[in-house]
Design a protein around this motif. Structure first.
Motif, mmCIF file in Angstrom:
data_model
loop_
_atom_site.group_PDB
_atom_site.id
_atom_site.type_symbol
_atom_site.label_atom_id
_atom_site.label_comp_id
_atom_site.label_asym_id
_atom_site.label_seq_id
_atom_site.Cartn_x
_atom_site.Cartn_y
_atom_site.Cartn_z
ATOM 1 N N LYS A 99 0.829 -1.216 0.000
ATOM 2 C CA LYS A 99 0.000 0.000 0.000
ATOM 3 C C LYS A 99 0.861 1.262 0.000
ATOM 4 N N ASN A 100 1.810 1.335 -0.906
ATOM 5 C CA ASN A 100 2.715 2.479 -1.068
ATOM 6 C C ASN A 100 3.644 2.715 0.119
ATOM 7 N N LYS A 101 3.694 1.812 1.075
ATOM 8 C CA LYS A 101 4.646 1.903 2.184
ATOM 9 C C LYS A 101 5.848 1.033 1.843
ATOM 10 N N ARG A 102 7.017 1.631 1.908
ATOM 11 C CA ARG A 102 8.263 0.948 1.556
ATOM 12 C C ARG A 102 8.914 0.392 2.815
ATOM 13 N N LEU A 103 9.079 -0.932 2.845
ATOM 14 C CA LEU A 103 9.610 -1.614 4.021
ATOM 15 C C LEU A 103 10.937 -2.302 3.717
ATOM 16 N N ASP A 104 11.853 -2.192 4.661
ATOM 17 C CA ASP A 104 13.111 -2.924 4.611
ATOM 18 C C ASP A 104 13.016 -4.038 5.641
ATOM 19 N N ILE A 105 13.307 -5.254 5.237
ATOM 20 C CA ILE A 105 13.216 -6.405 6.134
ATOM 21 C C ILE A 105 14.570 -6.626 6.804
ATOM 22 N N LYS A 106 14.530 -6.762 8.120
ATOM 23 C CA LYS A 106 15.726 -7.074 8.908
ATOM 24 C C LYS A 106 15.424 -8.320 9.728
ATOM 25 N N SER A 107 16.284 -9.308 9.628
ATOM 26 C CA SER A 107 16.053 -10.585 10.313
ATOM 27 C C SER A 107 17.108 -10.829 11.372
ATOM 28 N N THR A 108 16.672 -11.369 12.483
ATOM 29 C CA THR A 108 17.571 -11.738 13.571
ATOM 30 C C THR A 108 17.189 -13.124 14.054
ATOM 31 N N PHE A 109 18.183 -13.985 14.230
ATOM 32 C CA PHE A 109 17.936 -15.300 14.808
ATOM 33 C C PHE A 109 18.191 -15.216 16.302
ATOM 34 N N HIS A 110 17.254 -15.712 17.083
ATOM 35 C CA HIS A 110 17.313 -15.598 18.534
ATOM 36 C C HIS A 110 18.542 -16.311 19.114
ATOM 37 N N PHE A 111 19.225 -15.594 19.964
ATOM 38 C CA PHE A 111 20.266 -16.158 20.813
ATOM 39 C C PHE A 111 20.348 -15.236 22.024
ATOM 40 N N GLU A 112 20.949 -15.719 23.085
ATOM 41 C CA GLU A 112 21.054 -14.892 24.288
ATOM 42 C C GLU A 112 21.743 -13.573 23.941
ATOM 43 N N LYS A 113 21.195 -12.489 24.388
ATOM 44 C CA LYS A 113 21.699 -11.132 24.155
ATOM 45 C C LYS A 113 21.512 -10.649 22.719
ATOM 46 N N ALA A 114 20.611 -11.271 21.957
ATOM 47 C CA ALA A 114 20.356 -10.828 20.585
ATOM 48 C C ALA A 114 19.703 -9.449 20.586
ATOM 49 N N HIS A 115 20.068 -8.647 19.609
ATOM 50 C CA HIS A 115 19.514 -7.312 19.430
ATOM 51 C C HIS A 115 18.901 -7.200 18.042
ATOM 52 N N LEU A 116 18.004 -6.248 17.879
ATOM 53 C CA LEU A 116 17.575 -5.858 16.552
ATOM 54 C C LEU A 116 18.614 -4.851 16.082
ATOM 55 N N LEU A 117 19.099 -5.014 14.864
ATOM 56 C CA LEU A 117 20.197 -4.197 14.354
ATOM 57 C C LEU A 117 19.844 -3.565 13.010
ATOM 58 N N VAL A 118 20.356 -2.357 12.800
ATOM 59 C CA VAL A 118 20.262 -1.695 11.498
ATOM 60 C C VAL A 118 21.613 -1.035 11.235
ATOM 61 N N ASN A 119 22.223 -1.377 10.125
ATOM 62 C CA ASN A 119 23.481 -0.757 9.726
ATOM 63 C C ASN A 119 23.272 0.748 9.626
ATOM 64 N N LYS A 120 24.081 1.519 10.327
ATOM 65 C CA LYS A 120 23.897 2.970 10.390
ATOM 66 C C LYS A 120 24.032 3.635 9.021
ATOM 67 N N GLU A 121 25.059 3.265 8.284
ATOM 68 C CA GLU A 121 25.267 3.862 6.958
ATOM 69 C C GLU A 121 24.092 3.546 6.031
ATOM 70 N N ALA A 122 23.653 2.300 6.009
ATOM 71 C CA ALA A 122 22.537 1.909 5.149
ATOM 72 C C ALA A 122 21.256 2.634 5.568
ATOM 73 N N HIS A 123 21.058 2.777 6.878
ATOM 74 C CA HIS A 123 19.872 3.481 7.369
ATOM 75 C C HIS A 123 19.864 4.923 6.871
ATOM 76 N N GLU A 124 20.990 5.581 6.990
ATOM 77 C CA GLU A 124 21.059 6.984 6.567
ATOM 78 C C GLU A 124 20.854 7.123 5.062
ATOM 79 N N LYS A 125 21.310 6.154 4.296
ATOM 80 C CA LYS A 125 21.082 6.175 2.851
ATOM 81 C C LYS A 125 19.618 5.880 2.511
ATOM 82 N N GLY A 126 18.892 5.274 3.442
ATOM 83 C CA GLY A 126 17.487 4.937 3.213
ATOM 84 C C GLY A 126 16.527 6.088 3.424
ATOM 85 N N LYS A 127 17.030 7.227 3.886
ATOM 86 C CA LYS A 127 16.155 8.380 4.124
ATOM 87 C C LYS A 127 15.418 8.731 2.833
ATOM 88 N N ASN A 128 14.115 8.906 2.943
ATOM 89 C CA ASN A 128 13.214 9.200 1.824
ATOM 90 C C ASN A 128 13.062 8.038 0.846
#
Length: 167
Positions: A90-119
Motif C-alpha cells: 500500500k505504497n509503504k516501503r519496508l526494509d526487512i531485517k532478520s535476527t535469529f534468537h540467541f542470548e543477548k540478541a539485538h535488533l540491528l540496522v546498519n547505520k550507513e545503510a539506514h542513513e542512505k534509506g532516508k526518503n
C-alpha cells in the motif's frame, strides 16, 4: 516508541533448507562484489547473515501470501544489492531485517545503510526468528531507528536495541 508487533507466527521448517541454498548463492555473488566495497565483508559470518536474511524474506513472503495482502517484492537474489525497499505494501516501503534468537540478541540496522534509506524507506519490518518454525514481527517507523543507540559492532556501526526494550 511507535511499533506494531504481530505475535508469534508459524512458518514451514523447509524454509531453512531453501534459505541455505539461496543464502549460499547470495554469499557467492556478494563475495565477488566485496572487492568493490570491502566494508560490507563480515568475514566468516557472511553466509550465516545471508541465510538469516533470506529466511526472513521467505517468512515475510509466506505471511503476506497467506493473509492475501497485496505487495511488491524485490528479488531475493540479484547480481548487485538493491538500494530499494524489500517490500512495498500500500505504497509503504519496508526494509526487512532478520535476527535469529540467541542470548543477548539485538535488533540491528546498519547505520550507513539506514542513513542512505532516508526518503526511500517508510518502515522496517523486523523478523525475529525464535526457532526452526516460529518467528515474531515488529514494524517500526523509519525515524524511530535514529533514536536508538549506535556503536561499532565487529564489522560496522549499527543502531541496536534489545527486543524486550520495545515493550
Amino acid at each position: 516508541m511507535l511499533f506494531i508487533m504481530v505475535k508469534k507466527i508459524i512458518y514451514p521448517e523447509s524454509f531453512w533448507q531453501i534459505a541455505e541454498q539461496i543464502g549460499y548463492a547470495r554469499s557467492v555473488i556478494n563475495q565477488h562484489n566485496i572487492g568493490m566495497a570491502p566494508r560490507f565483508d563480515r568475514g566468516v559470518k557472511n553466509t550465516h547473515v545471508d541465510i538469516i536474511g533470506i529466511l526472513g524474506e521467505l517468512i515475510a513472503l509466506n505471511y503476506l501470501t497467506e493473509k492475501k495482502i497485496d505487495f511488491k517484492m524485490a528479488k531475493l537474489l540479484d547480481f548487485y544489492p538493491s538500494k530499494n525497499a524489500d517490500i512495498i505494501i500500500k505504497n509503504k516501503r519496508l526494509d526487512i531485517k532478520s535476527t535469529f534468537h540467541f542470548e543477548k540478541a539485538h535488533l540491528l540496522v546498519n547505520k550507513e545503510a539506514h542513513e542512505k534509506g532516508k526518503n526511500k524507506l517508510d518502515k522496517y519490518w523486523f523478523i525475529y526468528i525464535l526457532n526452526k518454525t516460529e518467528a515474531e514481527f515488529y514494524f517500526l517507523d523509519y525515524d524511530e531507528i535514529s533514536k536508538w543507540k549506535s556503536k561499532v559492532m565487529k564489522y560496522t556501526e549499527a543502531y541496536y536495541i534489545k527486543r524486550d526494550e520495545l515493550y
